[in-house]
Motif scaffolding. Sequence first.
Motif, short mmCIF file in Angstrom:
data_model
loop_
_atom_site.label_atom_id
_atom_site.label_comp_id
_atom_site.label_asym_id
_atom_site.label_seq_id
_atom_site.Cartn_x
_atom_site.Cartn_y
_atom_site.Cartn_z
N ASN A 72 0.84 -1.20 0.00
CA ASN A 72 0.00 0.00 0.00
C ASN A 72 0.88 1.26 0.00
OD1 ASN A 72 0.82 0.58 2.72
ND2 ASN A 72 -0.63 -0.97 3.41
N TYR A 73 0.22 2.41 0.07
CA TYR A 73 0.92 3.69 0.00
C TYR A 73 1.95 3.85 1.13
CZ TYR A 73 1.67 8.73 0.20
OH TYR A 73 2.25 9.97 0.25
N TYR A 74 1.60 3.45 2.34
CA TYR A 74 2.53 3.59 3.46
C TYR A 74 3.76 2.72 3.28
CZ TYR A 74 -1.08 6.25 5.78
OH TYR A 74 -2.00 7.21 6.08
N MET A 75 3.55 1.52 2.82
CA MET A 75 4.69 0.63 2.58
C MET A 75 5.56 1.18 1.44
SD MET A 75 4.46 -1.37 5.02
CE MET A 75 5.83 -2.41 4.64
N PHE A 76 4.92 1.83 0.47
CA PHE A 76 5.68 2.48 -0.60
C PHE A 76 6.61 3.53 -0.02
CE2 PHE A 76 5.91 6.17 -3.49
CZ PHE A 76 6.69 5.61 -4.49
N LEU A 77 6.10 4.34 0.89
CA LEU A 77 6.93 5.39 1.50
C LEU A 77 8.09 4.79 2.30
CD1 LEU A 77 4.26 7.97 2.70
CD2 LEU A 77 5.78 8.13 0.71
N TYR A 78 7.80 3.72 3.05
CA TYR A 78 8.87 3.04 3.80
C TYR A 78 9.92 2.50 2.84
CZ TYR A 78 6.26 2.99 8.21
OH TYR A 78 5.61 3.35 9.35
N SER A 79 9.48 1.80 1.83
CA SER A 79 10.42 1.19 0.87
C SER A 79 11.22 2.24 0.13
CB SER A 79 9.66 0.32 -0.13
OG SER A 79 9.06 -0.76 0.51
N LEU A 80 10.55 3.28 -0.32
CA LEU A 80 11.22 4.32 -1.09
C LEU A 80 12.27 5.04 -0.25
CD1 LEU A 80 11.38 5.83 -3.79
CD2 LEU A 80 9.68 7.43 -2.87
N LEU A 118 12.96 6.79 9.87
CA LEU A 118 12.58 8.20 9.74
C LEU A 118 11.11 8.34 9.35
CD1 LEU A 118 15.75 9.67 7.98
CD2 LEU A 118 15.04 9.98 10.37
N VAL A 119 10.67 7.50 8.41
CA VAL A 119 9.25 7.53 8.02
C VAL A 119 8.38 7.08 9.19
CG1 VAL A 119 7.52 6.49 6.49
CG2 VAL A 119 9.71 7.25 5.56
N ALA A 120 8.79 6.03 9.90
CA ALA A 120 8.02 5.54 11.05
C ALA A 120 7.93 6.62 12.13
CB ALA A 120 8.66 4.28 11.62
N LEU A 121 9.00 7.34 12.36
CA LEU A 121 8.98 8.40 13.36
C LEU A 121 8.01 9.50 12.97
CD1 LEU A 121 12.77 8.66 14.27
CD2 LEU A 121 10.92 7.83 15.73
N ILE A 122 7.94 9.80 11.69
CA ILE A 122 6.99 10.81 11.21
C ILE A 122 5.56 10.36 11.46
CG2 ILE A 122 6.06 11.92 9.13
CD1 ILE A 122 9.02 11.93 8.09
N PHE A 123 5.26 9.08 11.17
CA PHE A 123 3.90 8.58 11.29
C PHE A 123 3.53 8.15 12.72
CE2 PHE A 123 4.30 7.66 6.65
CZ PHE A 123 3.31 8.54 6.25
N TYR A 124 4.47 7.49 13.39
CA TYR A 124 4.12 6.84 14.65
C TYR A 124 4.92 7.30 15.87
CZ TYR A 124 1.97 3.69 11.32
OH TYR A 124 1.23 3.19 10.30
N GLY A 125 6.10 7.81 15.67
CA GLY A 125 6.90 8.25 16.79
C GLY A 125 7.55 7.14 17.60
#
Length: 159
Positions: A72-80, A118-125
């Motif tokens: 999905n979109y979130y996994m795309f951001l993580y992967s990218l 870094l993406v996880a920190l943005i979304f979840y902290g």
Amino acid sequence: MTKRITYLSLLIAIAIILGYLETFIPINFGIPGAKLGLANLIGLIALYRFGFRDALIITLLRVFIIASVFTNYYMFLYSLSGALLSLVIMVLLKKTKLFSTLIISISGAIFHNLGQILVALIFYGFNYLPYLIILSLITGSVIGILGQIILAKLPKQLS
């Protein structure tokens, strides 16, 4: 030119297949979303045989296609984020000519995880960083060793 495009297309296809097959490998690292990163092997090979530009194209296409078809979109951001940060670090380390393929692969795995954190920190902290660094040492070693074996068997120039 046709030969080069054929090789690059084949590498993209292999990366997508490896990314898909990896979903069937029942390895539980105890960290959500953690995996070996087999598709990253193709990025490493592309970097050594074709250079940054082609490795970047392969990486971007791989991430986009795998995310579009399997996630999905979130996994795309993580992967990218992970893939781009990993590739940049591997290019910089490779340019120094001071590090082996193994060390470059391990560094790529660590920075792949840092990009995802870094993406996880943005979304979840939340922060899995120490665990991911340990995992990166293991998976980066596996991919680096496989990369060294494959690169030794491939001709120096593919294009």
